[in-house]
Scaffold this motif. Structure first.
Motif, PDB file in Angstrom:
ATOM      1  N   LEU A 138      38.024  46.653  -8.227  1.00  0.00           N
ATOM      2  CA  LEU A 138      37.579  47.932  -8.765  1.00  0.00           C
ATOM      3  C   LEU A 138      36.341  47.819  -9.648  1.00  0.00           C
ATOM      4  CD1 LEU A 138      41.054  49.419  -9.746  1.00  0.00           C
ATOM      5  CD2 LEU A 138      39.602  50.145  -7.839  1.00  0.00           C
ATOM      6  N   ALA A 139      35.590  46.749  -9.509  1.00  0.00           N
ATOM      7  CA  ALA A 139      34.408  46.549 -10.355  1.00  0.00           C
ATOM      8  C   ALA A 139      33.434  47.719 -10.240  1.00  0.00           C
ATOM      9  CB  ALA A 139      33.716  45.244  -9.981  1.00  0.00           C
ATOM     10  N   ASP A 140      33.324  48.305  -9.052  1.00  0.00           N
ATOM     11  CA  ASP A 140      32.385  49.408  -8.842  1.00  0.00           C
ATOM     12  C   ASP A 140      32.887  50.729  -9.427  1.00  0.00           C
ATOM     13  OD1 ASP A 140      30.738  47.671  -7.501  1.00  0.00           O
ATOM     14  OD2 ASP A 140      31.417  48.263  -5.500  1.00  0.00           O
ATOM     15  N   HIS A 141      34.137  50.740  -9.898  1.00  0.00           N
ATOM     16  CA  HIS A 141      34.708  51.984 -10.425  1.00  0.00           C
ATOM     17  C   HIS A 141      34.989  51.875 -11.922  1.00  0.00           C
ATOM     18  CE1 HIS A 141      35.366  53.605  -6.360  1.00  0.00           C
ATOM     19  NE2 HIS A 141      35.675  52.362  -6.034  1.00  0.00           N
ATOM     20  N   ALA A 142      34.398  50.864 -12.570  1.00  0.00           N
ATOM     21  CA  ALA A 142      34.684  50.635 -13.991  1.00  0.00           C
ATOM     22  C   ALA A 142      34.336  51.841 -14.854  1.00  0.00           C
ATOM     23  CB  ALA A 142      33.931  49.399 -14.483  1.00  0.00           C
ATOM     24  N   GLY A 143      33.270  52.574 -14.490  1.00  0.00           N
ATOM     25  CA  GLY A 143      32.840  53.697 -15.309  1.00  0.00           C
ATOM     26  C   GLY A 143      33.477  55.024 -14.940  1.00  0.00           C
ATOM     27  N   ALA A 144      34.345  55.017 -13.917  1.00  0.00           N
ATOM     28  CA  ALA A 144      34.927  56.280 -13.436  1.00  0.00           C
ATOM     29  C   ALA A 144      36.081  56.738 -14.317  1.00  0.00           C
ATOM     30  CB  ALA A 144      35.407  56.102 -11.997  1.00  0.00           C
ATOM     31  N   LYS A 145      36.169  58.050 -14.542  1.00  0.00           N
ATOM     32  CA  LYS A 145      37.315  58.629 -15.238  1.00  0.00           C
ATOM     33  C   LYS A 145      38.481  58.744 -14.239  1.00  0.00           C
ATOM     34  CE  LYS A 145      35.164  59.451 -19.172  1.00  0.00           C
ATOM     35  NZ  LYS A 145      34.727  60.804 -19.534  1.00  0.00           N
ATOM     36  N   PRO A 146      39.720  58.783 -14.717  1.00  0.00           N
ATOM     37  CA  PRO A 146      40.893  58.838 -13.826  1.00  0.00           C
ATOM     38  C   PRO A 146      40.832  59.933 -12.766  1.00  0.00           C
ATOM     39  CG  PRO A 146      41.606  58.364 -16.044  1.00  0.00           C
ATOM     40  CD  PRO A 146      40.126  58.630 -16.132  1.00  0.00           C
ATOM     41  N   ARG A 147      40.275  61.102 -13.095  1.00  0.00           N
ATOM     42  CA  ARG A 147      40.241  62.202 -12.130  1.00  0.00           C
ATOM     43  C   ARG A 147      39.341  61.894 -10.937  1.00  0.00           C
ATOM     44  NH1 ARG A 147      37.172  63.913 -16.466  1.00  0.00           N
ATOM     45  NH2 ARG A 147      34.970  64.425 -16.007  1.00  0.00           N
ATOM     46  N   LYS A 148      38.459  60.903 -11.081  1.00  0.00           N
ATOM     47  CA  LYS A 148      37.559  60.526  -9.994  1.00  0.00           C
ATOM     48  C   LYS A 148      38.132  59.409  -9.126  1.00  0.00           C
ATOM     49  CE  LYS A 148      34.094  63.256 -11.098  1.00  0.00           C
ATOM     50  NZ  LYS A 148      33.645  64.354 -10.206  1.00  0.00           N
ATOM     51  N   LEU A 149      39.306  58.904  -9.500  1.00  0.00           N
ATOM     52  CA  LEU A 149      39.921  57.792  -8.777  1.00  0.00           C
ATOM     53  C   LEU A 149      40.927  58.294  -7.752  1.00  0.00           C
ATOM     54  CD1 LEU A 149      40.672  55.443 -11.827  1.00  0.00           C
ATOM     55  CD2 LEU A 149      38.758  55.236 -10.214  1.00  0.00           C
ATOM     56  N   SER A 150      41.056  57.578  -6.647  1.00  0.00           N
ATOM     57  CA  SER A 150      42.106  57.887  -5.677  1.00  0.00           C
ATOM     58  C   SER A 150      43.450  57.419  -6.242  1.00  0.00           C
ATOM     59  CB  SER A 150      41.828  57.176  -4.353  1.00  0.00           C
ATOM     60  OG  SER A 150      41.971  55.765  -4.514  1.00  0.00           O
ATOM     61  N   GLY A 151      44.529  57.802  -5.574  1.00  0.00           N
ATOM     62  CA  GLY A 151      45.844  57.382  -6.042  1.00  0.00           C
ATOM     63  C   GLY A 151      45.997  55.880  -6.082  1.00  0.00           C
ATOM     64  N   GLY A 152      45.496  55.205  -5.046  1.00  0.00           N
ATOM     65  CA  GLY A 152      45.598  53.749  -5.006  1.00  0.00           C
ATOM     66  C   GLY A 152      44.757  53.088  -6.075  1.00  0.00           C
ATOM     67  N   GLN A 153      43.565  53.649  -6.327  1.00  0.00           N
ATOM     68  CA  GLN A 153      42.709  53.094  -7.373  1.00  0.00           C
ATOM     69  C   GLN A 153      43.322  53.300  -8.751  1.00  0.00           C
ATOM     70  OE1 GLN A 153      39.223  55.356  -6.428  1.00  0.00           O
ATOM     71  NE2 GLN A 153      38.439  53.850  -4.951  1.00  0.00           N
ATOM     72  N   ALA A 154      43.910  54.467  -8.994  1.00  0.00           N
ATOM     73  CA  ALA A 154      44.544  54.731 -10.282  1.00  0.00           C
ATOM     74  C   ALA A 154      45.725  53.787 -10.508  1.00  0.00           C
ATOM     75  CB  ALA A 154      45.021  56.189 -10.337  1.00  0.00           C
ATOM     76  N   GLN A 155      46.449  53.500  -9.442  1.00  0.00           N
ATOM     77  CA  GLN A 155      47.584  52.582  -9.562  1.00  0.00           C
ATOM     78  C   GLN A 155      47.106  51.196  -9.970  1.00  0.00           C
ATOM     79  OE1 GLN A 155      48.667  49.821  -7.705  1.00  0.00           O
ATOM     80  NE2 GLN A 155      50.852  49.777  -8.156  1.00  0.00           N
ATOM     81  N   ARG A 156      46.001  50.751  -9.403  1.00  0.00           N
ATOM     82  CA  ARG A 156      45.487  49.421  -9.740  1.00  0.00           C
ATOM     83  C   ARG A 156      44.903  49.373 -11.149  1.00  0.00           C
ATOM     84  NH1 ARG A 156      41.518  48.103  -5.141  1.00  0.00           N
ATOM     85  NH2 ARG A 156      41.781  50.302  -4.548  1.00  0.00           N
ATOM     86  N   VAL A 157      44.316  50.480 -11.597  1.00  0.00           N
ATOM     87  CA  VAL A 157      43.833  50.538 -12.983  1.00  0.00           C
ATOM     88  C   VAL A 157      45.024  50.453 -13.935  1.00  0.00           C
ATOM     89  CG1 VAL A 157      42.707  51.968 -14.734  1.00  0.00           C
ATOM     90  CG2 VAL A 157      41.728  51.806 -12.436  1.00  0.00           C
ATOM     91  N   ALA A 158      46.090  51.174 -13.614  1.00  0.00           N
ATOM     92  CA  ALA A 158      47.293  51.135 -14.454  1.00  0.00           C
ATOM     93  C   ALA A 158      47.880  49.730 -14.505  1.00  0.00           C
ATOM     94  CB  ALA A 158      48.324  52.133 -13.934  1.00  0.00           C
ATOM     95  N   LEU A 159      47.857  49.041 -13.359  1.00  0.00           N
ATOM     96  CA  LEU A 159      48.366  47.671 -13.327  1.00  0.00           C
ATOM     97  C   LEU A 159      47.471  46.755 -14.167  1.00  0.00           C
ATOM     98  CD1 LEU A 159      50.309  45.526 -12.240  1.00  0.00           C
ATOM     99  CD2 LEU A 159      48.867  45.349 -10.193  1.00  0.00           C
ATOM    100  N   ALA A 160      46.157  46.918 -14.041  1.00  0.00           N
ATOM    101  CA  ALA A 160      45.224  46.114 -14.839  1.00  0.00           C
ATOM    102  C   ALA A 160      45.439  46.372 -16.329  1.00  0.00           C
ATOM    103  CB  ALA A 160      43.782  46.427 -14.441  1.00  0.00           C
ATOM    104  N   ARG A 161      45.653  47.632 -16.695  1.00  0.00           N
ATOM    105  CA  ARG A 161      45.891  47.956 -18.102  1.00  0.00           C
ATOM    106  C   ARG A 161      47.164  47.281 -18.612  1.00  0.00           C
ATOM    107  NH1 ARG A 161      46.766  54.145 -19.953  1.00  0.00           N
ATOM    108  NH2 ARG A 161      48.672  53.807 -18.739  1.00  0.00           N
ATOM    109  N   ALA A 162      48.204  47.246 -17.772  1.00  0.00           N
ATOM    110  CA  ALA A 162      49.458  46.603 -18.179  1.00  0.00           C
ATOM    111  C   ALA A 162      49.292  45.100 -18.326  1.00  0.00           C
ATOM    112  CB  ALA A 162      50.553  46.924 -17.166  1.00  0.00           C
ATOM    113  N   LEU A 163      48.432  44.508 -17.489  1.00  0.00           N
ATOM    114  CA  LEU A 163      48.235  43.058 -17.528  1.00  0.00           C
ATOM    115  C   LEU A 163      47.265  42.623 -18.630  1.00  0.00           C
ATOM    116  CD1 LEU A 163      47.933  42.298 -13.696  1.00  0.00           C
ATOM    117  CD2 LEU A 163      49.901  41.855 -15.169  1.00  0.00           C
ATOM    118  N   ALA A 164      46.508  43.561 -19.157  1.00  0.00           N
ATOM    119  CA  ALA A 164      45.431  43.212 -20.096  1.00  0.00           C
ATOM    120  C   ALA A 164      45.949  42.605 -21.389  1.00  0.00           C
ATOM    121  CB  ALA A 164      44.579  44.446 -20.404  1.00  0.00           C
ATOM    122  N   THR A 165      47.173  42.897 -21.772  1.00  0.00           N
ATOM    123  CA  THR A 165      47.734  42.343 -23.008  1.00  0.00           C
ATOM    124  C   THR A 165      48.476  41.030 -22.753  1.00  0.00           C
ATOM    125  OG1 THR A 165      49.713  43.697 -22.749  1.00  0.00           O
ATOM    126  CG2 THR A 165      47.935  44.599 -24.092  1.00  0.00           C
TER     127      THR A 165
END
Length: 378
Positions: free
Chosen positions: A143-170
């Protein structure tokens, strides 16, 4: 990468003493939550690297268990141990736990990068450090190309991966996923499931997945824990659970006809009042296994052959007179629900269903070869 901490086939957990001493690493929990009309009483153990799926019908207690692990629901008893440390009284924000919620709950006003960086910032990282870590995780998720996108601009699959990345970040020691694919359409779900499996394979701590979807559980998890009415009714590898279901709910999930009875050699007497032959005897299933005592017997719907008249000569040892109670499309076949001599389901082609003239209320004979049944101790 290869996990050295996977739970072995015998179900023991590496680092756990025979007497039940909490393991130095991994999850060692006994979750007791009493809500009066409902009581959750579930034991969970997993080694680092394990992916455990909590599977069960609605209201079984899966989400309550997940929320108890996250600290969002207090325990009324038991314990919650993680890597040798008791977390029972640790506030949720202080636990080394990451959560991916069913609806992802991304911050709508933050970019994907800042959503992922939020956790590290809360844990004391500088803005630059948090953003660098977030950028690395987004790249790992593709998702490197979507780093600047707000959630409303993401597809369902992309939002799921952002959520997973956020959970793994800690860098959590316990990752909790609540129905992580439920919000996706069928086409997206297929792709994201495969991606999620790869990400979980690289996760070095314990992951617990809550789902009602057997395919998600079978594909993503190393071990299944099936919960019904707040209690564990079966656990094991996906293969073990699929081959030897122990409740009607599990049998339905994996697509098997399941019966409980008492074996006397190759004959199993199933609970019931009449086998449909008019002899007054209870249903009997003949199996190839030679067992004695309480057993389960299972066979797939595809093993059932239907006839409008009782077969005069048949190699099938099992024959029951039944009535069709329902029919529905099942993939490219027809699934018929039958009752009478034995309550069961049968799969047959649309051509076979038409030739038999099947319809609700039709009387048929169902046959199953003994070699197509599977009996095992109850």
């Amino acid at each position: 990468m290869t996990h050295t901490g996977k739970t072995p086939p015998d179900g023991t957990v590496p680092g756990t003493a025979a007497g039940g001493t909490p393991a130095a690493e991994g999850l060692d929990a006994h979750l007791v939550v009493d809500r009066g009309a409902f009581r959750l009483d579930v034991a969970l153990r997993a080694a680092p690297g394990d992916v455990v799926a909590l599977l069960g019908p609605n209201g079984a207690g899966k989400t309550t268990a997940l929320r108890a692990l996250a600290g969002l629901v207090p325990l009324d008893g038991g314990r919650l141990g993680l890597d040798g440390r008791l977390l029972d009284r640790t506030p949720p924000e202080s636990r080394p736990v990451g959560v991916v919620f069913q609806d992802y709950l991304l911050f709508p006003h933050l970019s994907a990068l800042d959503n992922v960086a939020f956790g590290p910032r809360c844990h004391g990282a500088t803005k630059a450090e948090a953003r660098a870590l977030a950028a690395a995780l987004l790249e790992r998720m593709g998702l490197a190309d979507h780093a600047g996108a707000k959630p409303r601009k993401l597809s369902g699959g992309q939002a799921q991966r952002v959520a997973l990345a956020r959970a793994l970040a800690t860098r959590p020691r316990l990752l909790l996923l609540d129905e992580p694919l439920a919000a996706l359409d069928a086409r997206t779900r297929l792709d994201v499931r495969a991606q999620l499996r790869r990400h979980l394979a690289d996760f070095e701590a314990v992951a617990v997945l809550v789902t009602h979807d057997p395919l998600d559980a079978m594909v993503l998890a190393d071990r299944l824990v099936v919960i019904e009415h707040g209690h564990v009714v079966q656990e094991g590898t996906p293969g073990d659970v699929a081959r030897r279901p122990r409740t009607d709910y599990i049998a339905h999930l994996v697509g098997l006809n399941l019966y409980q009875g008492r074996a006397d050699g190759h004959t199993v007497h199933v609970d019931g009042s009449d086998d449909g032959t008019g002899t007054g005897t209870g249903p009997v299933i003949v199996t190839t296994e030679d067992l004695t005592g309480p057993v389960f017997v299972a066979f797939p719907p595809g093993a059932v052959t239907l006839h409008r008249e009782r077969p005069a000569a048949s190699s099938a040892r099992n024959q029951w007179r039944c009535e069709v109670t329902g029919m529905e499309a099942h993939g490219d076949q027809i699934r018929a629900d039958l009752t009478g001599g034995l309550r069961l389901t049968a799969d047959l082609t649309t051509v076979a269903a038409a030739e038999l003239g099947l319809h609700p209320g039709a009387e048929v004979w169902a046959t199953v070869k003994a070699a197509q049944t599977h009996a095992y101790p109850a």
